[in-house]
Motif scaffolding. Structure first.
Motif, PDB file in Angstrom:
ATOM      1  N   UNK A   1       0.810  -1.216   0.000  1.00  0.00           N
ATOM      2  CA  UNK A   1       0.000   0.000   0.000  1.00  0.00           C
ATOM      3  C   UNK A   1       0.845   1.268   0.000  1.00  0.00           C
ATOM      4  N   UNK A   2       2.066   1.211   0.481  1.00  0.00           N
ATOM      5  CA  UNK A   2       2.935   2.378   0.409  1.00  0.00           C
ATOM      6  C   UNK A   2       3.211   2.757  -1.046  1.00  0.00           C
ATOM      7  N   UNK A   3       3.217   1.762  -1.927  1.00  0.00           N
ATOM      8  CA  UNK A   3       3.406   2.013  -3.359  1.00  0.00           C
ATOM      9  C   UNK A   3       2.070   2.306  -4.024  1.00  0.00           C
TER      10      UNK A   3
ATOM     11  N   UNK B   1      -0.780   6.017  -6.423  1.00  0.00           N
ATOM     12  CA  UNK B   1      -1.541   5.975  -7.676  1.00  0.00           C
ATOM     13  C   UNK B   1      -3.046   6.150  -7.440  1.00  0.00           C
ATOM     14  N   UNK B   2      -3.418   6.537  -6.241  1.00  0.00           N
ATOM     15  CA  UNK B   2      -4.848   6.628  -5.913  1.00  0.00           C
ATOM     16  C   UNK B   2      -5.462   7.990  -6.233  1.00  0.00           C
TER      17      UNK B   2
ATOM     18  N   UNK C   1      -7.430   1.843  -4.030  1.00  0.00           N
ATOM     19  CA  UNK C   1      -7.060   0.656  -4.791  1.00  0.00           C
ATOM     20  C   UNK C   1      -6.302  -0.280  -3.866  1.00  0.00           C
ATOM     21  N   UNK C   2      -6.296  -1.550  -4.228  1.00  0.00           N
ATOM     22  CA  UNK C   2      -5.610  -2.553  -3.415  1.00  0.00           C
ATOM     23  C   UNK C   2      -4.341  -3.066  -4.072  1.00  0.00           C
ATOM     24  N   UNK C   3      -4.259  -2.904  -5.404  1.00  0.00           N
ATOM     25  CA  UNK C   3      -3.158  -3.495  -6.147  1.00  0.00           C
ATOM     26  C   UNK C   3      -2.713  -2.538  -7.256  1.00  0.00           C
ATOM     27  N   UNK C   4      -1.409  -2.521  -7.524  1.00  0.00           N
ATOM     28  CA  UNK C   4      -0.846  -1.791  -8.654  1.00  0.00           C
ATOM     29  C   UNK C   4      -0.083  -2.767  -9.534  1.00  0.00           C
ATOM     30  N   UNK C   5      -0.347  -2.716 -10.856  1.00  0.00           N
ATOM     31  CA  UNK C   5       0.465  -3.499 -11.780  1.00  0.00           C
ATOM     32  C   UNK C   5       1.016  -2.572 -12.854  1.00  0.00           C
TER      33      UNK C   5
END
Length: 546
Positions: A49-51, A55-56, A66-70
């Motif tokens: 979540x720090x990453x 992007x939120x 959001x829960x995930x970043x790809x």
């Protein structure tokens, strides 16, 4: 030859599709997605979540989650992510440079797919066709520079939004970004010749302009396992600078390229684009001058439009600095003689001419306008010092206004409304009157060439509710006068209510129906343009304002 049947290609190997199918049958949750994509396909994906938190939000500053970043690196990885999210019914939001002001890159749960690593293959300029093909993850300004480099400064990409150094190519396609050139030639859609796009379930479409055009209001997408009928939006679309909702046509004839550009990612993920290029001028004549009042600027717009027989795309900028801009402008004493003046920046491209050849003629043209231009106050910006002074002054206005907003701990409310030229004087008069009656501080600047000016409201904290009501009145007035709520910023999540006010509930349903044809669960870029819900209430349509 125009064709309404669009072939849709599978680019994933059967083995990969089978793995995803087996995985999806286990009813996976979002944490399973991270493990599956990273282990099986080596895709850059994280739930840290720090990453993810970085992007939120986009430049709209709307709260997202959001829960995930790809961060896929190519279209195959993008297709895998899309298919997984569709199979597991996980929402996915596309993120580019996040410079947009409407929340279109703000996630409403699920996964953020950043295109920042989509930078290959590299830009390629074709000197014969005068086109450029680029990946969507590169920054627009880098693409513009590459066009000049590869063409030896003979060709350039003209679209130049203020955020061109921070905006990615994919983001400019998503919102049909525009720059300073007046008319259609100032916007991304005008220059887009071809696209490669992935459908929400990871299939690929390649299209060139005039290759696929809807017939009787329909496209037919031919997937490997069957055909999907897609009804194109047909709500009336004002023929002015326009970034309000997907492209539409009352006769049901829409080029697929036009539909996809400006659709804010609700129909798919663009992975590559081909743009037409324009011959690079030998030089530009850059002028700044002042006029006594706002109405003089309106008269000057009419005068210069007549001078070019209505085709203002023959100039490359006609910018306006009006009410209260001087309060927020650095170097105002260099550009203005009095607080009552308004400023104009005019740029003329020169072919087979020099600034010295045309400067005197253009001074005569300006004076002949009879709009109160002070001949002694006309500033030629073609020297490095004058240009730097003007550049700093222009860019200081929004920066200083934002700082004032921070100091007051209040909101900035920026209109993006536009009306046809014949209704422009009335619209300005009414809007100025509304704001001055409510005693809300504001400044006025923007693209005079398109009759597209931004009212930047800076209410006190106590005035915030009233400022929102004033904004709604401005949007309604623009619609009444044949305009739209968004000339260049799009709709996103913030302006869904504006789309409804401008086009009506039937238009909302047309967009929803079109999206549902390709994305029945509304998983991709959920909440952009139209609100997300699967079962529409039968008695009424209710949209939130984001």
């Amino acid at each position: 030859m125009n064709e309404k049947r669009i072939p849709v290609q599978s680019i994933l190997e059967n083995n990969a599709v089978d793995k995803i199918s087996v995985w999806a049958e286990k009813n996976p949750i979002i944490s399973d997605l991270v493990e599956f994509l990273s282990l099986e396909f080596k895709i850059d994906i994280t739930s840290d979540l720090d990453i993810v938190n970085g992007y939120e939000r986009d430049s709209s500053n709307i709260n997202g989650n959001a829960e995930v970043l790809c961060r896929p690196g190519n279209e195959l990885e993008c297709a895998l992510v899309l298919l997984c999210c569709q199979s597991a019914k996980i929402p996915l939001t596309i993120s580019a440079g996040r410079t947009n002001l409407t929340g279109s890159a703000t996630p409403e749960g699920g996964v953020v797919l950043s295109i920042e690593k989509m930078t290959h293959p590299m830009v390629k300029v074709d000197m014969v066709s005068k086109t450029l093909t680029a990946p969507v993850g590169m920054y627009l300004e880098d693409m513009r520079k590459e066009a000049l480099r590869q063409s030896n400064n003979k060709l350039h990409y003209p679209v130049d939004p203020t955020s061109r150094k921070e905006a990615m190519v994919g983001g400019t396609l998503s919102c049909n970004a525009s720059g300073f050139i007046p008319g259609p030639a100032g916007a991304t859609r005008y220059w887009t010749e071809g696209l490669e796009i992935l459908t929400p379930n990871g299939f690929k479409i390649s299209c060139n302009r005039e290759e696929y055009v809807s017939e009787n209001g329909e496209f037919l997408f031919i997937f490997p396992d069957g055909a999907v009928t897609f009804e194109v939006p047909s709500y009336p679309r004002p023929d002015i600078k326009n970034a309000s909702g997907p492209f539409s046509d009352e006769n049901g004839q829409v080029d697929l390229v036009d539909l996809l550009v400006g659709s804010e990612g609700i129909f798919g993920l663009i992975t590559s684009a081909t743009f037409r290029l324009k011959e690079m001028p030998d030089e530009f004549l850059d002028l700044f001058f002042t006029l006594p009042t706002e109405i003089d600027a309106v008269y000057f717009h009419q005068y210069i439009s007549n001078h070019f027989n209505g085709d203002l795309s023959k100039i490359t900028a006609l910018e306006y600095f009006g009410h209260n801009c001087q309060t927020y402008m650095d170097h105002r004493e260099t550009l203005f003689n009095s607080n009552s003046e308004v400023g104009i920046y005019l740029q003329i491209p020169l072919y087979n001419e020099t600034v010295e050849d045309v400067a005197e003629d253009w001074l005569k043209i300006l004076i002949k306008s009879n709009c109160g231009i002070n001949e002694d106050g006309i500033l030629l910006l073609n020297s490095a010092q004058n240009w730097q002074t003007f550049f700093e002054a222009r860019h200081s206005i929004p920066s200083n206004a934002l700082e004032k907003t921070r100091q007051m701990d209040t909101w900035s409310i920026l209109t993006d409304t536009i009306v046809p030229p014949n209704n422009f004087p009335e619209f300005l008069k009414i809007t100025d009157s509304i704001l001055q009656t409510e005693n809300i501080e504001y400044l006025l600047f923007g693209h005079l060439g398109d009759c597209h000016l931004h009212f930047h409201l800076i209410p006190t904290k106590d005035q915030q509710p009233k400022a929102l009501e004033v904004y709604r009145q401005i949007v309604e007035k623009s619609a009444e006068l044949g305009g739209v709520y968004s000339a260049e910023h799009g709709t996103g999540k913030r302006k869904r209510q504006d789309f409804l006010k401008c086009y009506g509930s039937d238009a909302v349903e047309q967009v929803r129906s079109a999206k549902a044809a390709l994305d029945p669960e509304f998983l991709l870029n959920r909440g952009n343009v139209v609100e997300y819900y699967l079962n529409k209430p039968s008695d009424s349509l209710k949209l939130s304002d984001g």
